[in-house]
Design an enzyme around this catalytic site. Sequence first.
Site, PDB file in Angstrom:
ATOM      1  N   ALA A 119       0.844  -1.195   0.000  1.00 18.55           N
ATOM      2  CA  ALA A 119       0.000   0.000   0.000  1.00 18.55           C
ATOM      3  C   ALA A 119       0.879   1.245   0.000  1.00 18.55           C
ATOM      4  O   ALA A 119       2.033   1.228   0.439  1.00 18.55           O
ATOM      5  CB  ALA A 119      -0.925  -0.013   1.214  1.00 18.55           C
ATOM      6  N   MET A 120       0.326   2.345  -0.485  1.00 20.34           N
ATOM      7  CA  MET A 120       1.130   3.553  -0.660  1.00 20.34           C
ATOM      8  C   MET A 120       1.578   4.160   0.667  1.00 20.34           C
ATOM      9  O   MET A 120       2.511   4.963   0.702  1.00 20.34           O
ATOM     10  CB  MET A 120       0.367   4.588  -1.488  1.00 20.34           C
ATOM     11  CG  MET A 120      -0.989   4.974  -0.963  1.00 20.34           C
ATOM     12  SD  MET A 120      -1.810   6.088  -2.132  1.00 20.34           S
ATOM     13  CE  MET A 120      -3.489   6.043  -1.513  1.00 20.34           C
ATOM     14  N   ARG A 121       0.950   3.784   1.769  1.00 20.71           N
ATOM     15  CA  ARG A 121       1.389   4.309   3.070  1.00 20.71           C
ATOM     16  C   ARG A 121       2.692   3.650   3.527  1.00 20.71           C
ATOM     17  O   ARG A 121       3.336   4.136   4.465  1.00 20.71           O
ATOM     18  CB  ARG A 121       0.303   4.103   4.117  1.00 20.71           C
ATOM     19  CG  ARG A 121      -0.066   2.650   4.377  1.00 20.71           C
ATOM     20  CD  ARG A 121      -1.192   2.552   5.406  1.00 20.71           C
ATOM     21  NE  ARG A 121      -1.609   1.178   5.646  1.00 20.71           N
ATOM     22  CZ  ARG A 121      -2.537   0.545   4.935  1.00 20.71           C
ATOM     23  NH1 ARG A 121      -3.130   1.185   3.932  1.00 20.71           N
ATOM     24  NH2 ARG A 121      -2.882  -0.699   5.209  1.00 20.71           N
ATOM     25  N   TYR A 122       3.053   2.550   2.884  1.00 14.31           N
ATOM     26  CA  TYR A 122       4.275   1.848   3.270  1.00 14.31           C
ATOM     27  C   TYR A 122       5.465   2.171   2.362  1.00 14.31           C
ATOM     28  O   TYR A 122       6.607   2.042   2.784  1.00 14.31           O
ATOM     29  CB  TYR A 122       4.054   0.328   3.252  1.00 14.31           C
ATOM     30  CG  TYR A 122       2.991  -0.147   4.208  1.00 14.31           C
ATOM     31  CD1 TYR A 122       3.125   0.055   5.581  1.00 14.31           C
ATOM     32  CD2 TYR A 122       1.846  -0.790   3.747  1.00 14.31           C
ATOM     33  CE1 TYR A 122       2.156  -0.385   6.465  1.00 14.31           C
ATOM     34  CE2 TYR A 122       0.862  -1.228   4.623  1.00 14.31           C
ATOM     35  CZ  TYR A 122       1.021  -1.020   5.979  1.00 14.31           C
ATOM     36  OH  TYR A 122       0.067  -1.440   6.852  1.00 14.31           O
ATOM     37  N   THR A 123       5.210   2.520   1.131  1.00 10.17           N
ATOM     38  CA  THR A 123       6.299   2.696   0.165  1.00 10.17           C
ATOM     39  C   THR A 123       6.721   4.156   0.061  1.00 10.17           C
ATOM     40  O   THR A 123       5.970   5.077   0.405  1.00 10.17           O
ATOM     41  CB  THR A 123       5.879   2.198  -1.224  1.00 10.17           C
ATOM     42  OG1 THR A 123       4.768   2.982  -1.697  1.00 10.17           O
ATOM     43  CG2 THR A 123       5.477   0.738  -1.183  1.00 10.17           C
TER      44      THR A 123
END
Length: 746
Positions: A119-123
């Site tokens: 998910a974009m919150r991790y990358t």
Amino acid sequence: MILQANYEQIPLKEYAERAYLDYSMYVVLDRALPFVGDGLKPVQRRIIYAMSELGLAATAKPKKSARTIGDVIGKFHPHGDSSCYEAMVLMAQPFSYRYPLVDGQGNFGSPDDPKSFAAMRYTESKLSPIAEALLGELAHGTVDWVPNFDGTLEEPSWLPARVPHVLLNGSMGIAVGMATDIPPHNLREVVSACIRLLDDPDATVADLFEHVRGPDYPTEAEIITPRGDLLAMYENGTGSVRARAVYQREEGNIVITALPHQVSPSKILEQIASQMRAKKLPMIEDLRDESDHENPIRLVIVPRSNRVDADEMMQHLFATTDLEKSFRINLNMIGLDGRPQVKNLKRILTEWLSFRTNTVTRRLQNRLAKVERRLHLLEALRIAYLNLDEVIRIVRTEDEPRPVLIARFKLSEEQADYILETRLRQLARLEEMKISAEADQLEEERARINVLLKSPAKLKGLIKDELRADAAKFGDDRRSPLVERDVAHALDESALVASEPVTVVLSQKGWARAAKGHDVDAEGLNYREGDGLLAAVKARTTQQVAFIDSTGRAYSTPAHTLPSARGNGEPLTGRFSPAAGASFDAMIAGDNATRLILATDFGYGFVTRFETLTSRNKAGKQIISLSDKAKVLAPQISADPARDRIVVVTTEGHLLMFSVAELPELDKGKGNKLIEIPKAKLVAGDERVAGIAVVGESKGEVTLYAGQRKLTLRWADLVEYGGTRASRGGLLPRGLRRVERIETTG
């Protein structure tokens, strides 16, 4: 009070047409197709621009992808966050993009599952170095700016690409009524073609094809499309490209080291394993995935033995799995005229060079304007320096020094404002030599820019130099080797089945099955209630089995596809489509070249090849022409028709032996008379042919069955019944004149 209606009445047909046309144009122009100038779709362009505005250059520290996507959808692209993030992830995947535009940190998917990204919150992400070729000239007056969706900000209509990005990374998209499939290409090859076109505007597609030799995918799989087909693709703007996996031999095993673009290793393993489970790959013993960080693609196939032809096996796998894949090519894009069009290679590069020429011209004009403005201001500084005391006096004594300065020194308003805005201490430090040196340098630059703008040849030279510099900085060697090979073909089904002995059993009610081995007690098998054995033939799993019904039609199926004899088998009516009321009366197995004797109980027969009985049609094919009430006898195999003898026996005990060579060889028909049976007895049903058997010359024996009695006749006994075809034959002993069947026993 009467309120005026705030609406327009139009026919539904007109409204629907207008609404769908508007939607179609939006999808075509603002979503699905790339622009020939920068090669980007709107969502990609907005992602890259938003990242540049966030300061996420290649040398910067990356930021959370959620921050980037938030800016993109909040400022420029009011669509779904997940689809926008997926578009960014795609630009960061080195296995999807030939030249990734985004440098991603974290889980951005894998070749095995491109959509397995976190998910974009991790990358985290930032721009890759090659993005500079898209953004480097953005602030130099090279693009038109338009309001964003809510009018609060401005965004570029396009990016000033320094290289033909539309060909470098390609594009895929589905619009309304059209689609695009542009493959990726090698930067060095495309730049070389651009330079060729600049030097020779009359160059043909064939000339440019000497430079752009074909697509260049991110993987090292071979492109096996013939050169002529690739040229036709670039000439027409449409076509297809076929890519094939690369393999090598290691200690007897086959190791696949590269797969076609967008082909998942796990899918390949599943496709091969599925064939192995279906026993369609008997030559393969084992299958392993040894991929790791050092070897992203390493699939190991273990042959069953060293005798397996590896190349032949791989040809079959190429034909039946995604190890060989065809890619559709459709060079459809938005041109400089704002319209979608399928373009050939020359048209693409010509339009892009026109776009690049316009971009460089605007960049030079923008720089020229800045140089001239700076020279204009430097002239004011020089005047102020030479007349510093007078300038100070005017500023100190005059209530409105601006018009006085303009009148006293013949300055422009901009020059006067610049002098007044200059700090006194800066004027004190000014040196006339520095002002003159900067002015001389700018004068040289202005002259150089004017020469470039006035000389098309020099402008072309500048474009070529910049293209060469970018090719040297960002280019690399071709990854997808071009190797012309023939399209792979699957092996024949019989070649994929282990040759094992089986006994095919047919029941009286038309149920078939196959038991392993030839030593099978067919009568001892279990049958459904009310059913029993009709016939059993020895075969091999690589052979076809043919069934003949009561109408004389033949049907065939591979022996290995029949169900196991552990059960009751399957009804042939489920596999074939016989006529209503027809029953299956006989069967035979063999190879295509096997010679058979087909006969009916009316005493007619002929020789044919087993191949004539085979058919892929579920309705079968007509083989034997049957007289009314005639029945098909069990077919017999003749290994050598020129030397074999056929033994015919009737239910009344007449037996005749004659040469098989006396029978005609037909593909279908009634055949010739085998033995003479009085017509009256045939009509009345008193006498029929009980069966036929084939024996070799001077050898073999047959056994006759009549009720509880049986009689075995050896060759010496059979010679006494020898005669010519269609004769009555000899009469058997009295106790065996009610023959029920005949079998070959030797």
